[in-house]
Enzyme design. Sequence first.
Site, PDB file in Angstrom:
ATOM      1  N   GLY A 240       0.811  -1.223   0.000  1.00  0.00           N
ATOM      2  CA  GLY A 240       0.000   0.000   0.000  1.00  0.00           C
ATOM      3  C   GLY A 240       0.839   1.265   0.000  1.00  0.00           C
ATOM      4  CD  GLU A 257     -10.568  -2.743   2.306  1.00  0.00           C
ATOM      5  OE1 GLU A 257     -10.323  -3.134   3.460  1.00  0.00           O
ATOM      6  OE2 GLU A 257     -11.573  -2.079   2.022  1.00  0.00           O
ATOM      7  CB  CYS A 291      -6.692  -8.831   6.713  1.00  0.00           C
ATOM      8  SG  CYS A 291      -8.403  -9.092   6.272  1.00  0.00           S
TER       9      CYS A 291
END
Length: 503
Positions: A240, A257, A291
């Site tokens: 990310g 995410e 996650c």
Amino acid sequence: MTLTTEAKSLLLSLGVAEADFSGGTMPSYSPVTGEQIATLPVDTPETAAAAIERAKAAFKDWRLVPAPKRGELVRLLGEELRASKEALGKLVSIEAGKSPSEGLGEVQEMIDICDFAVGLSRQLYGLTIATERPGHRMMETWHPLGVVGVISAFNFPVAVWSWNTALALVCGNPVIWKPSEKSPLTALASQAILNRALARFDGAPENLSQVLIGTGEIGNALVESPDVPLISATGSTRMGRIVGPKVAARFGRSILELGGNNAGIVCPSADLDMALRAVAFGAMGTAGQRCTTMRRLFVHESVYDQIVPGLKKAYASVTVGNPLTSSALVGPLVDKLAFDGMEAALEEAKAAGGVVHGGARADVEGDAAYYVHPALVEMPSQTGPVTEETFAPILYVMKYTDFDEVLEQHNAVGAGLSSSIFTTDLREMETFLSARGSDCGIANVNIGTSGAEIGGAFGGEKETGGGRESGSDAWRAYMRRATNTINYSRELPLAQGVTFDID
Ligand code: NAD
């Protein structure tokens, strides 16, 4: 039957052409045994660019199809997924190492989001807003956005695609999917299932949904393209940090995410049996590779001597084994890299004063597969590896005394995905859910950190990236909003009373 032949037969039964998963250069492995199960032809930045061009053409037509009709395509996708649930679920188990119930559960999530999106296709509402001008009307309209690039992680190899794709399709957008290089086969299978729905649907353009096979380099081709207005990227915070700024630099939109470092708090008034079961399942299930896996646990000093022995017992008795041939709760880690990461974190924890229970490699399916006994680590404080996500079954347990302090500790990490509190004290519960409570995108009471439902918006804050997918109003990220003002009067009131001498 070997896993290679089983994977092949599932892929063929699901409608994937053999040339798409054999004879190429990219190997694909099953974490269950570590064996290579396919070699896939890969995309290049050039083929990715061509896919983007095709998707742009598809967008021109798809955006004009009325949203409820677009919903009909997603309804058909849900039907096809129901028909293929067993086979796709099995393939998920082979490719991601999940237990049969988890593999099937993932496909059920796909079906659920399709059902949700069908309803949504008739509810893409805008507001009508009071205007300050007489004889005018002001409203919001929502329009399709354009090509959506989906980059996904290995651990939810198909559900994440469906969360994005079901919404993107009803919102009027084509999708290009770059699945994880560790789980390309389930991606090809999902695309084949969607192709069957498309074949039954009258009025969809070609190339509404495409899959690109390859590593991050191929994902990057989507990330850098100004013709992909939305990138929905699921994976590590490391990824990310690269993807987010690149998309922002071209004024694209992103749904990030990313990683989580999810915690639970066990308060003095907690139902301890319930807390124990929720923590054990949330920390060890899917071998710690969700996650939303619980990675940190704060236990009040008054119940520490009840919770920790209970957890030690659960950790010592949990079964580790081949998810396809046993009913073990804990299956394999995805690969050696994940195993090395776990070992390094446990060493670091010991150096920081941690007491480690479990964590050794388990002898299952030989040297090529990486099975571990989940680790419970009693830590003197939140230091060392505790503040970072290690994508493996490690639960760090810490004792707390003061509720305000534990809230501070809870929030004192980079990630902000999921959280939970175990309490029957109304004040603690409401404080945890309040503005000064958990800073995560998901905050639960008396259930664990994992197992979100598709009806809610899914995602987290801070280093988790801030994106939201799936339910609630997550659809808005897939559309562009226009504010429209209509003058139906005979006057043209100009701002600041400006007049022109044109009569
Ligand atoms: P990863 O970051 O290694 O890879 C994820 C995807 O990003 C892959 O498809 C990869 O090819 C791609 N990628 C990597 N570098 C890229 C780049 N520079 N440009 C474009 N694409 C790139 O993650 P992983 O190991 O597959 O998955 C585990 C991680 O994902 C964990 O951190 C986990 O917490 C996170 N995750 C988050 C969520 C969520 O919803 N928040 C869901 C699942 C997994």
